[in-house]
Design a protein around this motif. Structure first.
Motif: not given
Lengths: 115, 112
Positions: A44, A46, A36, A38, A34
């Motif tokens: 975070p 997705f 993420y 931020k 994955l």
């Protein structure tokens, strides 16, 4: 022993160009990955994921590529926009141990998209 | 749909004191996770609940940390007594089936 590595702590890209963020992993048990994003003082968010049975997954401006033999994945953002400026984390899990297994994160790459 | 919420957003305590962090997951999410980010390093897993049961607590640093999830809803993470190295950002995440985890804004803990 860091199992997920993001070797570039920062990246600067011009608006409209492609941003490529890289991630390497060492644990061959990882089968789900994955990305993420931020922003400062936020959690975070997705972005996109990919299963190990695929080598590419695309969602709008974001595409993730997986090279299992090299244990490498990358996130492409095209075209890059100033709002994309953030820290990007790569994460991996070993889903075969249970679909709800923990995530192992890299240290992040700070992307700055300049005008 | 409301996201994952965490309380407090910030906490400053002295070494030796106790702090309790709270996480409210997205409604209906059976899976709840705690993570911690220390000094700008990677985000590290602490533990995982499935409903009210601890599924994996392999990331808990020591017995000064106690996590609970009452009735399978919200969760608390207590640090007692707090040490300087416990400073960092504590994130909670939840997931319906575990494939994608949705994170809260985090609690910034500073132990002086």
């Amino acid at each position: 022993d860091q199992q997920v590595k993001q070797n570039s702590p920062s990246l600067s890209v011009q608006e409209g160009r492609i941003s490529i963020l890289n991630c390497d992993y060492t644990n061959s048990m990882f089968d789900y990955f994955l990305w993420y994003k931020k922003y400062p003082a936020e959690g975070p968010t997705f972005l996109i994921s990919i299963s190990s049975i695929k080598d590419k997954n695309e969602d709008g401006r974001f595409t993730v590529f997986l090279n299992k033999s090299a244990k490498h994945l990358s996130l492409h953002i095209v075209p890059s926009q100033p709002g994309d400026s953030a820290v990007y984390f790569c994460a991996a899990s070993a889903r075969h141990t249970g679909t709800a297994s923990k995530l192992t994160f890299g240290t992040g790459t700070r992307l700055q998209v300049t005008l | 749909e409301a996201g994952v919420t965490q309380f407090p957003s910030h906490s400053v305590i002295e070494k030796g004191q106790t702090v309790t962090l709270r996480c409210d997951p997205i409604s209906g999410h059976d899976n709840l996770y705690w993570y911690r980010r220390v000094m700008g390093k990677e985000i590290k897993f602490l533990l995982h609940f499935v409903k009210e049961s601890k599924q994996d607590e392999s990331g808990m640093p020591n017995n000064r940390f106690l996590a609970e999830r009452t009735g399978g809803t919200y969760s608390t993470l207590k640090v007692q007594p707090a040490e300087l190295e416990d400073s960092g950002v504590y994130f909670c995440a939840s997931s319906p089936k575990g494939l994608t985890q949705y994170f809260g804004p985090g609690t910034r803990l500073l132990v002086l």
